[in-house]
Motif scaffolding. Structure first.
Motif, PDB file in Angstrom:
ATOM      1  N   VAL A  14      31.914  42.065  47.403  1.00 38.04           N
ATOM      2  CA  VAL A  14      31.723  41.569  46.039  1.00 38.04           C
ATOM      3  C   VAL A  14      33.072  41.418  45.346  1.00 38.04           C
ATOM      4  N   THR A  15      33.925  42.426  45.518  1.00 33.28           N
ATOM      5  CA  THR A  15      35.249  42.378  44.895  1.00 33.28           C
ATOM      6  C   THR A  15      36.039  41.168  45.369  1.00 33.28           C
ATOM      7  N   ALA A  16      36.027  40.923  46.679  1.00 30.47           N
ATOM      8  CA  ALA A  16      36.761  39.776  47.218  1.00 30.47           C
ATOM      9  C   ALA A  16      36.200  38.460  46.694  1.00 30.47           C
ATOM     10  N   ALA A  17      34.870  38.372  46.558  1.00 27.19           N
ATOM     11  CA  ALA A  17      34.246  37.145  46.058  1.00 27.19           C
ATOM     12  C   ALA A  17      34.674  36.867  44.622  1.00 27.19           C
ATOM     13  N   LEU A  18      34.662  37.906  43.772  1.00 26.69           N
ATOM     14  CA  LEU A  18      35.026  37.703  42.372  1.00 26.69           C
ATOM     15  C   LEU A  18      36.527  37.481  42.211  1.00 26.69           C
ATOM     16  N   ASP A  19      37.322  38.117  43.052  1.00 29.39           N
ATOM     17  CA  ASP A  19      38.769  37.877  43.006  1.00 29.39           C
ATOM     18  C   ASP A  19      39.102  36.441  43.403  1.00 29.39           C
ATOM     19  N   ALA A  20      38.312  35.858  44.313  1.00 27.91           N
ATOM     20  CA  ALA A  20      38.534  34.460  44.698  1.00 27.91           C
ATOM     21  C   ALA A  20      38.319  33.542  43.505  1.00 27.91           C
ATOM     22  N   ARG A  30      38.723  34.531  40.285  1.00 30.78           N
ATOM     23  CA  ARG A  30      39.823  34.805  39.353  1.00 30.78           C
ATOM     24  C   ARG A  30      41.106  34.084  39.767  1.00 30.78           C
ATOM     25  N   SER A  31      41.355  34.010  41.058  1.00 30.33           N
ATOM     26  CA  SER A  31      42.594  33.397  41.547  1.00 30.33           C
ATOM     27  C   SER A  31      42.520  31.879  41.595  1.00 30.33           C
ATOM     28  N   GLY A  32      41.331  31.329  41.421  1.00 28.11           N
ATOM     29  CA  GLY A  32      41.166  29.889  41.501  1.00 28.11           C
ATOM     30  C   GLY A  32      40.846  29.377  42.884  1.00 28.11           C
ATOM     31  N   ASP A  33      40.687  30.291  43.860  1.00 29.34           N
ATOM     32  CA  ASP A  33      40.330  29.872  45.214  1.00 29.34           C
ATOM     33  C   ASP A  33      38.877  29.418  45.315  1.00 29.34           C
ATOM     34  N   ALA A  34      38.054  29.805  44.352  1.00 29.18           N
ATOM     35  CA  ALA A  34      36.653  29.393  44.333  1.00 29.18           C
ATOM     36  C   ALA A  34      36.254  29.080  42.904  1.00 29.18           C
ATOM     37  N   ALA A  35      35.366  28.104  42.739  1.00 31.52           N
ATOM     38  CA  ALA A  35      34.862  27.759  41.410  1.00 31.52           C
ATOM     39  C   ALA A  35      33.814  28.753  40.939  1.00 31.52           C
ATOM     40  N   ALA A  53      33.086  44.170  34.378  1.00 34.84           N
ATOM     41  CA  ALA A  53      33.570  44.873  33.185  1.00 34.84           C
ATOM     42  C   ALA A  53      35.086  45.025  33.180  1.00 34.84           C
ATOM     43  N   THR A  54      35.740  44.845  34.321  1.00 37.70           N
ATOM     44  CA  THR A  54      37.175  45.079  34.428  1.00 37.70           C
ATOM     45  C   THR A  54      37.869  43.827  34.964  1.00 37.70           C
ATOM     46  N   GLY A  55      39.187  43.860  34.958  1.00 41.55           N
ATOM     47  CA  GLY A  55      39.949  42.728  35.472  1.00 41.55           C
ATOM     48  C   GLY A  55      39.880  41.536  34.540  1.00 41.55           C
ATOM     49  N   SER A  56      40.393  40.409  35.015  1.00 37.59           N
ATOM     50  CA  SER A  56      40.361  39.191  34.208  1.00 37.59           C
ATOM     51  C   SER A  56      38.914  38.808  33.901  1.00 37.59           C
ATOM     52  N   VAL A  68      28.840  33.518  39.176  1.00 42.78           N
ATOM     53  CA  VAL A  68      29.912  33.901  38.259  1.00 42.78           C
ATOM     54  C   VAL A  68      31.074  32.919  38.389  1.00 42.78           C
ATOM     55  N   GLY A  69      31.627  32.512  37.257  1.00 43.05           N
ATOM     56  CA  GLY A  69      32.786  31.630  37.245  1.00 43.05           C
ATOM     57  C   GLY A  69      33.793  32.082  36.206  1.00 43.05           C
ATOM     58  N   ARG A  70      34.877  31.353  36.082  1.00 43.90           N
ATOM     59  CA  ARG A  70      35.859  31.651  35.044  1.00 43.90           C
ATOM     60  C   ARG A  70      35.270  31.274  33.680  1.00 43.90           C
TER      61      ARG A  70
END
Length: 314
Positions: A38-44, A46-51, A73-76, A182-184
């Protein structure tokens, strides 16, 4: 979100997350890429690697998927744009030729274990359980000889060359997992009259009635809270934030004013979006709290302030 885009999900291939993502229109036009967690999916995202990322957030048997709640709840900041409700039923996947008597080790996602606990106790009481990052990852580990069997969707067996020794396993009838796309942060979708709003709120301090003050912001405006859960902030014992889902859309006066109320009384509020409810159920709005009543009350106050009279208009 772009029409042509990359979407990630809790992988590997063959997870319920992938099956949930396949139900959305984004899957028809986007590139679908598995993530290891899950963390890797949401980080992708945040980094713009995934929409967008499709991840589990809640199960009708086990409750919240805490990793997802904490990551939101945390991070960007991120926002929820859609939700999916997926009925869940497990199959016991084994390498061809394996019998139930051969099974000594079992794997699957921890949320899956909670949904098959009684079946395991009745049918494999001596088998050792070890959790996997996802149910499909458990199937892959069985294929590779690491475990004797895995609990996963029956469809995962075809991907990993496994047989379904037993199907339709579930301790609770009608078990369902809720997933969110989830998206930006961006502009939220227009209200549909069957919407849900999600947020995270932090209390100013731990004092008698602090949680009640948070709840009253919703109650006095007639907004139904569908879910509220406390999560540790990591700043010490007794320090919590509250993840919540409310009926309605942020553009609804009652919901918008409740969010503003939270902003006034809480040191931090994270808005996670307003989006269509997967079940299509319209919000229950009692008398005196619809947008019309809020508008009428605002008009009455305006008339009081400029001397046009304070009587209620018919």
């Amino acid at each position: 979100m772009p029409a042509q885009a990359r979407y990630t999900y809790l992988g590997p291939e063959g997870t319920f997350s992938e099956a949930a993502l396949q139900t959305l229109p984004e899957a028809a036009t986007g590139e679908l890429v598995p993530s290891a967690s899950v963390t890797a999916a949401l980080d992708a995202v945040r980094s713009g690697d995934a929409a967008g990322a499709l991840v589990p957030i809640e199960n009708s048997v086990e409750g919240a998927v805490t990793t997802t709640l904490d990551e939101l709840a945390t991070g960007s900041p991120l926002m929820i744009y859609r939700e999916v409700l997926l009925p869940i039923s497990f199959a016991l996947l084994v390498r061809p030729g394996t019998t139930l008597e051969d099974v000594k080790t079992v794997t699957g996602h921890p949320v899956a274990q909670a949904q098959v606990r009684r079946w395991l106790a009745a049918n494999l009481p001596h088998a050792e359980w070890e959790s996997a990052a996802s149910n499909a990852e458990g199937a892959r580990l069985v294929r590779d000889g690491r475990f004797d069997c895995a609990f996963a969707g029956e469809f995962a067996g075809r991907l990993y060359g496994l047989e379904a020794l037993v199907t339709d396993i579930n301790d609770a009838a009608d078990a369902t997992t809720r997933f969110v796309l989830v998206g930006r942060p961006g502009r939220i979708a227009a209200p549909t009259r069957a919407d849900k709003t999600s947020a995270v709120a932090w209390l100013t301090e731990n004092h008698p009635g602090a949680l009640l003050e948070l709840l009253q912001e919703w109650a006095v405006r007639g907004v139904n809270l569908m879910r509220i859960e406390s999560r540790p902030t990591g700043e010490g014992l007794g320090q919590y934030c509250f993840s919540l889902d409310a009926e309605g859309h942020a553009s609804d006066r009652r919901v918008g004013e409740a969010l503003m109320g939270l902003y006034r009384i809480c040191p931090k509020v994270r808005f996670l979006g307003s989006y269509p409810r997967a079940d299509g159920v319209a919000a229950s709005v009692r008398a005196q709290v619809s947008d019309r009543e809020f508008a009428a009350a605002a008009d009455w106050l305006s008339r009081c302030l400029d001397g046009r009279g304070d009587e209620r208009e018919p």
